[in-house]
Each structure stands twice: as structure tokens, then as C-alpha cells.
Design an enzyme around this catalytic site. Sequence first.
Site, PDB file in Angstrom:
ATOM      1  N   SER A  65      -6.966  -5.845  -6.313  1.00 14.37           N
ATOM      2  CA  SER A  65      -8.074  -6.398  -5.525  1.00 14.37           C
ATOM      3  C   SER A  65      -9.376  -6.329  -6.317  1.00 14.37           C
ATOM      4  O   SER A  65      -9.517  -5.526  -7.253  1.00 14.37           O
ATOM      5  CB  SER A  65      -8.219  -5.628  -4.205  1.00 14.37           C
ATOM      6  OG  SER A  65      -8.987  -4.467  -4.400  1.00 14.37           O
ATOM      7  N   SER A  66     -10.327  -7.166  -5.910  1.00 11.03           N
ATOM      8  CA  SER A  66     -11.650  -7.152  -6.550  1.00 11.03           C
ATOM      9  C   SER A  66     -12.268  -5.761  -6.463  1.00 11.03           C
ATOM     10  O   SER A  66     -13.094  -5.393  -7.300  1.00 11.03           O
ATOM     11  CB  SER A  66     -12.587  -8.128  -5.835  1.00 11.03           C
ATOM     12  OG  SER A  66     -11.983  -9.373  -5.688  1.00 11.03           O
ATOM     13  N   GLY A  93       0.278   5.507  -4.314  1.00  9.00           N
ATOM     14  CA  GLY A  93      -0.290   6.797  -4.707  1.00  9.00           C
ATOM     15  C   GLY A  93       0.226   7.920  -3.826  1.00  9.00           C
ATOM     16  O   GLY A  93       0.604   8.990  -4.316  1.00  9.00           O
ATOM     17  N   ARG A 122     -11.541   2.093  -9.226  1.00  4.52           N
ATOM     18  CA  ARG A 122     -10.608   3.196  -9.538  1.00  4.52           C
ATOM     19  C   ARG A 122     -10.848   3.704 -10.957  1.00  4.52           C
ATOM     20  O   ARG A 122     -11.460   3.014 -11.775  1.00  4.52           O
ATOM     21  CB  ARG A 122      -9.169   2.703  -9.397  1.00  4.52           C
ATOM     22  CG  ARG A 122      -8.864   2.343  -7.961  1.00  4.52           C
ATOM     23  CD  ARG A 122      -7.401   2.116  -7.729  1.00  4.52           C
ATOM     24  NE  ARG A 122      -7.214   1.849  -6.312  1.00  4.52           N
ATOM     25  CZ  ARG A 122      -6.085   2.013  -5.645  1.00  4.52           C
ATOM     26  NH1 ARG A 122      -5.013   2.436  -6.284  1.00  4.52           N
ATOM     27  NH2 ARG A 122      -6.023   1.760  -4.370  1.00  4.52           N
ATOM     28  N   ASP A 146       0.830  -1.213   0.000  1.00  2.06           N
ATOM     29  CA  ASP A 146       0.000   0.000   0.000  1.00  2.06           C
ATOM     30  C   ASP A 146       0.865   1.264   0.000  1.00  2.06           C
ATOM     31  O   ASP A 146       1.986   1.253   0.496  1.00  2.06           O
ATOM     32  CB  ASP A 146      -0.912  -0.034   1.239  1.00  2.06           C
ATOM     33  CG  ASP A 146      -2.076   0.933   1.121  1.00  2.06           C
ATOM     34  OD1 ASP A 146      -2.287   1.500   0.028  1.00  2.06           O
ATOM     35  OD2 ASP A 146      -2.783   1.125   2.119  1.00  2.06           O
ATOM     36  N   GLY A 147       0.311   2.329  -0.545  1.00  2.00           N
ATOM     37  CA  GLY A 147       0.950   3.639  -0.426  1.00  2.00           C
ATOM     38  C   GLY A 147       1.628   4.128  -1.693  1.00  2.00           C
ATOM     39  O   GLY A 147       2.312   5.162  -1.669  1.00  2.00           O
ATOM     40  N   ARG A 173       0.231   9.191 -10.040  1.00  2.00           N
ATOM     41  CA  ARG A 173       0.061   7.943  -9.284  1.00  2.00           C
ATOM     42  C   ARG A 173       0.736   6.765  -9.986  1.00  2.00           C
ATOM     43  O   ARG A 173       1.293   5.872  -9.352  1.00  2.00           O
ATOM     44  CB  ARG A 173      -1.430   7.633  -9.105  1.00  2.00           C
ATOM     45  CG  ARG A 173      -2.167   8.600  -8.184  1.00  2.00           C
ATOM     46  CD  ARG A 173      -3.645   8.230  -8.090  1.00  2.00           C
ATOM     47  NE  ARG A 173      -3.838   6.880  -7.592  1.00  2.00           N
ATOM     48  CZ  ARG A 173      -3.793   6.548  -6.301  1.00  2.00           C
ATOM     49  NH1 ARG A 173      -3.569   7.453  -5.392  1.00  2.00           N
ATOM     50  NH2 ARG A 173      -3.984   5.290  -5.938  1.00  2.00           N
ATOM     51  N   SER A 209      -8.436  -5.270   4.399  1.00  2.00           N
ATOM     52  CA  SER A 209      -9.007  -4.915   3.088  1.00  2.00           C
ATOM     53  C   SER A 209      -9.324  -6.125   2.217  1.00  2.00           C
ATOM     54  O   SER A 209      -8.931  -6.173   1.041  1.00  2.00           O
ATOM     55  CB  SER A 209      -8.068  -3.959   2.328  1.00  2.00           C
ATOM     56  OG  SER A 209      -7.877  -2.781   3.052  1.00  2.00           O
ATOM     57  N   LEU A 226      11.323 -20.373  -4.301  1.00  2.00           N
ATOM     58  CA  LEU A 226      10.395 -19.438  -3.664  1.00  2.00           C
ATOM     59  C   LEU A 226       9.086 -19.511  -4.429  1.00  2.00           C
ATOM     60  O   LEU A 226       9.093 -19.577  -5.665  1.00  2.00           O
ATOM     61  CB  LEU A 226      10.950 -17.997  -3.745  1.00  2.00           C
ATOM     62  CG  LEU A 226      10.002 -16.905  -3.248  1.00  2.00           C
ATOM     63  CD1 LEU A 226       9.963 -16.868  -1.724  1.00  2.00           C
ATOM     64  CD2 LEU A 226      10.415 -15.518  -3.755  1.00  2.00           C
ATOM     65  N   HIS A 265       3.088   3.438  -8.783  1.00  2.00           N
ATOM     66  CA  HIS A 265       2.907   2.005  -9.070  1.00  2.00           C
ATOM     67  C   HIS A 265       4.154   1.438  -9.762  1.00  2.00           C
ATOM     68  O   HIS A 265       4.580   0.322  -9.480  1.00  2.00           O
ATOM     69  CB  HIS A 265       1.677   1.789  -9.953  1.00  2.00           C
ATOM     70  CG  HIS A 265       0.379   2.145  -9.269  1.00  2.00           C
ATOM     71  ND1 HIS A 265       0.081   1.745  -7.988  1.00  2.00           N
ATOM     72  CD2 HIS A 265      -0.696   2.859  -9.693  1.00  2.00           C
ATOM     73  CE1 HIS A 265      -1.118   2.205  -7.649  1.00  2.00           C
ATOM     74  NE2 HIS A 265      -1.608   2.888  -8.666  1.00  2.00           N
ATOM     75  N   TRP A 321     -11.467  -2.288  -9.045  1.00  2.00           N
ATOM     76  CA  TRP A 321     -12.210  -1.926 -10.255  1.00  2.00           C
ATOM     77  C   TRP A 321     -12.896  -0.581 -10.097  1.00  2.00           C
ATOM     78  O   TRP A 321     -13.313   0.030 -11.082  1.00  2.00           O
ATOM     79  CB  TRP A 321     -13.254  -2.992 -10.600  1.00  2.00           C
ATOM     80  CG  TRP A 321     -12.646  -4.283 -11.053  1.00  2.00           C
ATOM     81  CD1 TRP A 321     -12.573  -5.447 -10.338  1.00  2.00           C
ATOM     82  CD2 TRP A 321     -12.030  -4.559 -12.320  1.00  2.00           C
ATOM     83  NE1 TRP A 321     -11.941  -6.426 -11.079  1.00  2.00           N
ATOM     84  CE2 TRP A 321     -11.606  -5.913 -12.304  1.00  2.00           C
ATOM     85  CE3 TRP A 321     -11.785  -3.805 -13.461  1.00  2.00           C
ATOM     86  CZ2 TRP A 321     -10.953  -6.505 -13.376  1.00  2.00           C
ATOM     87  CZ3 TRP A 321     -11.140  -4.402 -14.541  1.00  2.00           C
ATOM     88  CH2 TRP A 321     -10.731  -5.744 -14.487  1.00  2.00           C
TER      89      TRP A 321
HETATM   90  C1  FPP Z   1      -1.803   0.255  -3.338  1.00  2.00           C
HETATM   91  O1  FPP Z   1      -1.357   1.572  -3.459  1.00  2.00           O
HETATM   92  C2  FPP Z   1      -1.284  -0.569  -4.420  1.00  2.00           C
HETATM   93  C3  FPP Z   1      -2.037  -1.122  -5.406  1.00  2.00           C
HETATM   94  C4  FPP Z   1      -3.498  -0.934  -5.518  1.00  2.00           C
HETATM   95  C5  FPP Z   1      -1.452  -1.928  -6.464  1.00  2.00           C
HETATM   96  C6  FPP Z   1      -0.146  -2.579  -6.141  1.00  2.00           C
HETATM   97  C7  FPP Z   1       0.533  -2.808  -7.404  1.00  2.00           C
HETATM   98  C8  FPP Z   1       1.853  -2.766  -7.618  1.00  2.00           C
HETATM   99  C9  FPP Z   1       2.888  -2.617  -6.578  1.00  2.00           C
HETATM  100  C10 FPP Z   1       2.361  -2.879  -8.991  1.00  2.00           C
HETATM  101  C11 FPP Z   1       1.750  -3.939  -9.830  1.00  2.00           C
HETATM  102  C12 FPP Z   1       2.124  -5.333  -9.448  1.00  2.00           C
HETATM  103  C13 FPP Z   1       2.564  -6.248 -10.321  1.00  2.00           C
HETATM  104  C14 FPP Z   1       2.676  -7.690  -9.934  1.00  2.00           C
HETATM  105  C15 FPP Z   1       2.944  -5.867 -11.669  1.00  2.00           C
HETATM  106  P1  FPP Z   1      -2.444   2.710  -3.589  1.00  2.00           P
HETATM  107  O2  FPP Z   1      -2.579   3.042  -5.024  1.00  2.00           O
HETATM  108  O3  FPP Z   1      -3.715   2.299  -2.936  1.00  2.00           O
HETATM  109  O4  FPP Z   1      -1.748   3.864  -2.810  1.00  2.00           O
HETATM  110  P2  FPP Z   1      -2.480   4.999  -1.972  1.00  2.00           P
HETATM  111  O5  FPP Z   1      -3.277   4.307  -0.896  1.00  2.00           O
HETATM  112  O6  FPP Z   1      -1.340   5.791  -1.429  1.00  2.00           O
HETATM  113  O7  FPP Z   1      -3.331   5.780  -2.934  1.00  2.00           O
END
Ligand code: FPP
Length: 252
Positions: A71-72, A29, A77, A26-27, A39, A202, A137, A43, A75
Amino acid sequence: MNSNAAAPAVTGPDRPAPLHVAIIMDGNGRWAAARGLPRTEGHRRGVDALRRVVRAAHELGVLYLTIFSFSSENWSRPASEIGDLFGLLRRFIHNDLAILHRDGVRVRVIGEREGLEPDICALLNEAEELTRSNAKLNLVVAFNYGSRQEIAGAAQRLAREVAEGKRDPASIDADTLGQYLDAPDIPDPDLIIRTSGEQRLSNFLMWQAAYSELVFVPIHWPDFDKAALESAIAEYARRERRFGGLAAKTGS
Ligand code: FPP
């Protein structure tokens, strides 16, 4: 995933590394916003962190690493961000699959495949097929995953067997239901880490997390590295796991 996994009661530095670590990355963004970046850059840097952490997990003796990738509920976003996340997954598999395979990583995917674009499904299948025999792994990618959906799917499959007369409802217990989840052969996570300071699951591995140790770290995912993983594992080692029983030291 298997709900019966028992872990050694020992705490402290003598406790073996967690067999299974699961991470809510998380985090991204907020990491980007704090730097005035889009954002999607958060990622993108999150994928760099993922590469670091896959390596570190293996070096630290972890055998299963589960990551919450989409996550489900994601969508909801904006379509552009969903497109960016899918693009990153495509690029990750194109660029990194051969390296993961060379390094002995087995890729598994949990979550709903139905409704995903065919090329994404094909890439996920390719990753699983190519790495099927690897054992250094296990990288479990939770993609289009939600725990409630996973449990509902298991209930649905069991109900179908009952309706077809193949199963006695009285035979269904927690272990039975656990066998109908997406990856019943994978042990429950010993340690679940969530970055960015948020303190909730979550809809991530809620069944499997019954006795997981939860560690919440204040840093955003793109800044997560081997030292942060080591420190989360050290925190895990200090916890006393009782699995509903009594404290090992005091017997009370
Ligand atoms: C949460 O941060 C992160 C996600 C919703 C996606 C996580 C994805 C990646 C690390 C990259 C993709 C992974 C692969 C396997 C290619 P957030 O967007 O909710 O951050 P925020 O809470 O600060 O807005």
C-alpha cells in the site's frame, strides 16, 4: 474499475460465484510473531498462500482476483521490511510468472509506478506484457496502491482536461470519474475479503467497494487456503445485494 457493475439479485447456493474477489492479505506479521519467527517469514509464507489462492479462485469460478500487495502507506514501515517485500515481489515474478502465463492468468497492476525502482517497474511491465492475451483469471496486483491517491489522480487528469478546454465540468459525473481510475475496464469487486480479523478497508478500492460485500475472516493470511476462500464465498452467497434498491423477495 467500472462502477456500474450489476450483479444478479439471487442469494444462496444458486448465486453464481463472485466475478471479482479482492483480498486484503493481512496478518503476516502476527502469524510470524505467534511462532517466534521474523516478520519476513510471515510475508514469505504469505506468498505461498497467494499461490494457493490464485489456483483456488480459478477453480471456484472467479474471473478477477485483486490482491493488496503493497500500500501507499506501507512506506512507513522499516526499510528492511520494505526491502523484504520488494524482494518477495521480485522473486514472485521471477519464479511464478511463467507458471501464471502457462495457466492462462493475466496479470494487471494498479497503483503508482512513479518512484518505484526501475527494475521493479520493468518486472511489473514484463508481467503485464507477457500475459496480456490470457483470459482464464485476471490477477490484479495492487502495488504501491492507495485508493485516495488513485481518486486524486483521476481528479487531476479530469481537471487538466477542463483547464485545456477539452471538457465541460458539467459533463463530469460518477461514471466519468470511474473511467479515469487505474483499471476502468475491470468490474467492481463483488466480494472483498480481509484476513486477520481487522475490519476496515485501509485505503483499498474505496471507490470500487461502494456495493461490495465485505467478509472479515479471523485467520491470518499465511493460513488462508481454498477452504477459507470457499467459506468466504458461501458467506457472500448468503448476503442480499440490493445496490440501493429494494429487497427482491419482499419488495419492501
Ligand atoms: C499485511 O500483513 C501484508 C502486507 C503488508 C503485504 C502482503 C504481501 C504479501 C502476502 C507478499 C508479497 C506479495 C507478492 C505479490 C509478492 P502485515 O505485515 O500488516 O501483518 P500484521 O498486521 O500481522 O503485522
